[in-house]
Design a protein around this motif. Structure first.
Motif, PDB file in Angstrom:
ATOM      1  N   LEU A  93       0.829  -1.208   0.000  1.00 55.54           N
ATOM      2  CA  LEU A  93       0.000   0.000   0.000  1.00 55.54           C
ATOM      3  C   LEU A  93       0.856   1.248   0.000  1.00 55.54           C
ATOM      4  O   LEU A  93       0.557   2.224  -0.694  1.00 55.54           O
ATOM      5  CB  LEU A  93      -0.930  -0.002   1.200  1.00 55.54           C
ATOM      6  N   LEU A  94       1.932   1.236   0.765  1.00 54.92           N
ATOM      7  CA  LEU A  94       2.830   2.386   0.796  1.00 54.92           C
ATOM      8  C   LEU A  94       3.623   2.502  -0.503  1.00 54.92           C
ATOM      9  O   LEU A  94       3.957   3.601  -0.925  1.00 54.92           O
ATOM     10  CB  LEU A  94       3.769   2.290   1.991  1.00 54.92           C
ATOM     11  N   GLY A  95       3.913   1.380  -1.123  1.00 53.30           N
ATOM     12  CA  GLY A  95       4.607   1.401  -2.404  1.00 53.30           C
ATOM     13  C   GLY A  95       3.748   2.005  -3.497  1.00 53.30           C
ATOM     14  O   GLY A  95       4.224   2.772  -4.338  1.00 53.30           O
ATOM     15  N   VAL A  96       2.467   1.704  -3.496  1.00 52.13           N
ATOM     16  CA  VAL A  96       1.541   2.259  -4.485  1.00 52.13           C
ATOM     17  C   VAL A  96       1.367   3.755  -4.251  1.00 52.13           C
ATOM     18  O   VAL A  96       1.281   4.540  -5.189  1.00 52.13           O
ATOM     19  CB  VAL A  96       0.177   1.532  -4.422  1.00 52.13           C
ATOM     20  N   ALA A  97       1.337   4.164  -2.993  1.00 56.94           N
ATOM     21  CA  ALA A  97       1.141   5.572  -2.662  1.00 56.94           C
ATOM     22  C   ALA A  97       2.398   6.397  -2.927  1.00 56.94           C
ATOM     23  O   ALA A  97       2.352   7.611  -2.871  1.00 56.94           O
ATOM     24  CB  ALA A  97       0.731   5.707  -1.200  1.00 56.94           C
ATOM     25  N   GLY A  98       3.515   5.738  -3.188  1.00 57.21           N
ATOM     26  CA  GLY A  98       4.753   6.451  -3.471  1.00 57.21           C
ATOM     27  C   GLY A  98       5.563   6.804  -2.245  1.00 57.21           C
ATOM     28  O   GLY A  98       6.564   7.508  -2.340  1.00 57.21           O
ATOM     29  N   VAL A  99       5.146   6.331  -1.082  1.00 58.32           N
ATOM     30  CA  VAL A  99       5.894   6.605   0.150  1.00 58.32           C
ATOM     31  C   VAL A  99       7.183   5.812   0.161  1.00 58.32           C
ATOM     32  O   VAL A  99       8.236   6.311   0.519  1.00 58.32           O
ATOM     33  CB  VAL A  99       5.039   6.289   1.393  1.00 58.32           C
ATOM     34  N   LEU A 100       7.103   4.558  -0.251  1.00 58.38           N
ATOM     35  CA  LEU A 100       8.289   3.708  -0.334  1.00 58.38           C
ATOM     36  C   LEU A 100       8.712   3.607  -1.794  1.00 58.38           C
ATOM     37  O   LEU A 100       7.912   3.329  -2.662  1.00 58.38           O
ATOM     38  CB  LEU A 100       7.980   2.307   0.190  1.00 58.38           C
ATOM     39  N   ASP A 101       9.981   3.820  -2.035  1.00 56.00           N
ATOM     40  CA  ASP A 101      10.492   3.714  -3.394  1.00 56.00           C
ATOM     41  C   ASP A 101      11.711   2.806  -3.360  1.00 56.00           C
ATOM     42  O   ASP A 101      12.770   3.173  -2.847  1.00 56.00           O
ATOM     43  CB  ASP A 101      10.864   5.092  -3.943  1.00 56.00           C
ATOM     44  N   PHE A 102      11.537   1.602  -3.864  1.00 54.75           N
ATOM     45  CA  PHE A 102      12.629   0.636  -3.886  1.00 54.75           C
ATOM     46  C   PHE A 102      13.218   0.519  -5.276  1.00 54.75           C
ATOM     47  O   PHE A 102      13.714  -0.517  -5.673  1.00 54.75           O
ATOM     48  CB  PHE A 102      12.120  -0.752  -3.431  1.00 54.75           C
ATOM     49  N   GLY A 103      13.171   1.605  -6.020  1.00 52.08           N
ATOM     50  CA  GLY A 103      13.673   1.619  -7.394  1.00 52.08           C
ATOM     51  C   GLY A 103      15.173   1.727  -7.453  1.00 52.08           C
ATOM     52  O   GLY A 103      15.902   1.311  -6.551  1.00 52.08           O
TER      53      GLY A 103
END
Length: 65
Positions: A51-61
């Protein structure tokens, strides 16, 4: 997309089962409360991570260099 969702559900299920087993095997004592807290945080993190990845809070790029 469905494969990622299936992996997500499997991870949540495995963590929940692991947490339940550890809770059953732990003896009563002062460490039980802390162990349950840590396991709860692990399950919560596993639930919120997509959920945080979709919201852009977490970026593991990629890492900018």
């Amino acid at each position: 997309m469905m494969a990622a969702f299936a992996a997500y559900i499997k991870t949540i299920t495995a963590l929940a089962v692991f947490s339940a087993l550890v809770g059953l095997l732990l003896p009563e004592g002062k460490y039980r409360r802390y162990t349950e807290l840590v396991l709860g945080i692990l399950v919560l993190t596993a639930v919120l991570r997509p959920l945080l990845g979709v919201a852009g809070v977490l970026d593991f790029g990629t890492v900018d260099t």
